[in-house]
Enzyme design. Structure first.
Site, PDB file in Angstrom:
ATOM      1  CD  GLU A  10      -2.898  -0.904   2.375  1.00 18.48           C
ATOM      2  OE1 GLU A  10      -3.797  -0.086   2.243  1.00 18.48           O
ATOM      3  OE2 GLU A  10      -2.933  -1.930   3.269  1.00 18.48           O
ATOM      4  CD  GLU A  65      -3.508   3.443   4.751  1.00 18.26           C
ATOM      5  OE1 GLU A  65      -4.225   3.535   5.277  1.00 18.26           O
ATOM      6  OE2 GLU A  65      -3.434   3.635   3.471  1.00 18.26           O
ATOM      7  CG  HIS A  68      -1.330   5.261   0.389  1.00 16.99           C
ATOM      8  ND1 HIS A  68      -2.385   5.533  -0.362  1.00 16.99           N
ATOM      9  CD2 HIS A  68      -1.704   4.252   1.221  1.00 16.99           C
ATOM     10  CE1 HIS A  68      -3.200   4.600  -0.307  1.00 16.99           C
ATOM     11  NE2 HIS A  68      -2.858   3.677   0.806  1.00 16.99           N
TER      12      HIS A  68
END
Length: 301
Positions: free
Chosen positions: A269, A286, A271
């Site tokens: 994840e 994340e 970001h």
């Protein structure tokens, strides 16, 4: 094409579920990051030491932007405020957004000492003057979902996620110009390249959009499910993108040539994204860490 990932390093930060989200690199060699679900902001200094600052119960630190060589602006989305942070990290000042429920999100700092931010809930732009006063500028349509923001000189660009468009303000108080993008493309991350082109991450279309200075829009398709999120310009007219769905970073040149840099399988994840002054690419994962990709000149030694 894909590149080997041996130049990628993983740096654990925060606790389980805190969610590293945004990231910014300052000229003093520090890397800042938000722990969006933990209500904290972290700072990794040039030697790799970590320090943290809690913004209080219920805070949601979301966006980050360098303000000076050692300070950053951070948006507290649930607290309807922005904070200027210095090394420590410590709070140097904080500014309340006049509109309740405005939900400040993206933020940038201009060379004139002002800061601009987006309002997810208020569907507006905000400006913090050099004396700390806040002005708000509504954006049309009212449900555009103003998201992320980028700056070039005194020119501002921002993504209108629900309107499938980009907004542009040239010179602070000028009227907002709109660049339409393909339907159901969902622009999120935005960056202005060295050549003046504007790039946008189209999270629903698994593509990047490049808007040339003459307004021509070019789409660069990525793999299905890539879900590009954040963008950061390089120094050669290209752009880096975090691919949330593909667990990778991608680089696109000004000519549209893309290179994929997979992240290790045990992290996920990506970001927020930033390119440090030394060329290192940083992303906030994340799943609980930061990842750094060494600059090309270091990998070629």
């Amino acid at each position: 094409m894909s590149a080997e990932d041996e130049a990628v390093r993983i740096h654990p930060v925060g606790g389980p579920g805190e969610g590293p989200y945004a990231i910014a690199a300052t000229d003093d060699g520090a890397v800042w990051f938000t722990l969006v679900h933990g209500g904290r902001v972290g700072r990794r200094d040039a030697e790799g030491a970590l320090s943290y600052l809690s913004l209080g119960e219920g805070a949601q630190p979301s966006g980050l932007a360098p303000a000076t060589e050692s300070t950053v602006w951070v948006t507290d989305t649930t607290g309807d405020r922005l904070l200027l942070l210095g090394p420590g990290p410590r709070i140097l000042s904080q500014v309340a957004v006049p509109t309740a429920g405005a939900q400040p999100f993206g933020v940038v700092s201009l060379d004139d000492g002002t800061a601009w931010f987006t309002e997810l809930g208020g569907n507006a732009l905000g400006r913090i003057g050099i004396l700390g006063g806040v002005e708000e500028f509504p954006v049309s349509p009212a449900d555009a979902m103003v998201s992320m923001i980028a700056v070039s000189g005194d020119s501002l660009w921002f993504s209108m996620n629900a309107a499938d468009a980009l907004g542009h303000v040239r010179g602070g108080d000028a009227a907002i110009a709109v660049t339409e993008l393909p339907a159901d493309s969902g622009p999120v991350g935005i960056a202005v390249a060295e050549d003046g082109a504007v790039w946008a991450a189209l999270i629903r279309a698994d593509s990047l959009a490049r808007v040339a200075k003459d307004g021509t829009v070019t789409l660069i398709e990525l793999a299905e499910g890539a879900k590009p999120h954040a963008l950061a310009a390089d120094r050669a007219g290209g752009v880096w993108a975090s691919l949330w769905g593909s667990n990778a970073l991608a680089h696109a040149s000004a000519q549209g040539v893309t290179t994929l840099h997979p992240l290790p399988a045990d992290v996920a994840e990506p970001h927020g994204l930033a390119v440090a002054p030394d060329g290192t690419v940083w992303t906030a994962l994340e799943s609980g860490a930061l990842a750094s990709l060494a600059p090309l000149h270091a990998r070629e030694r």
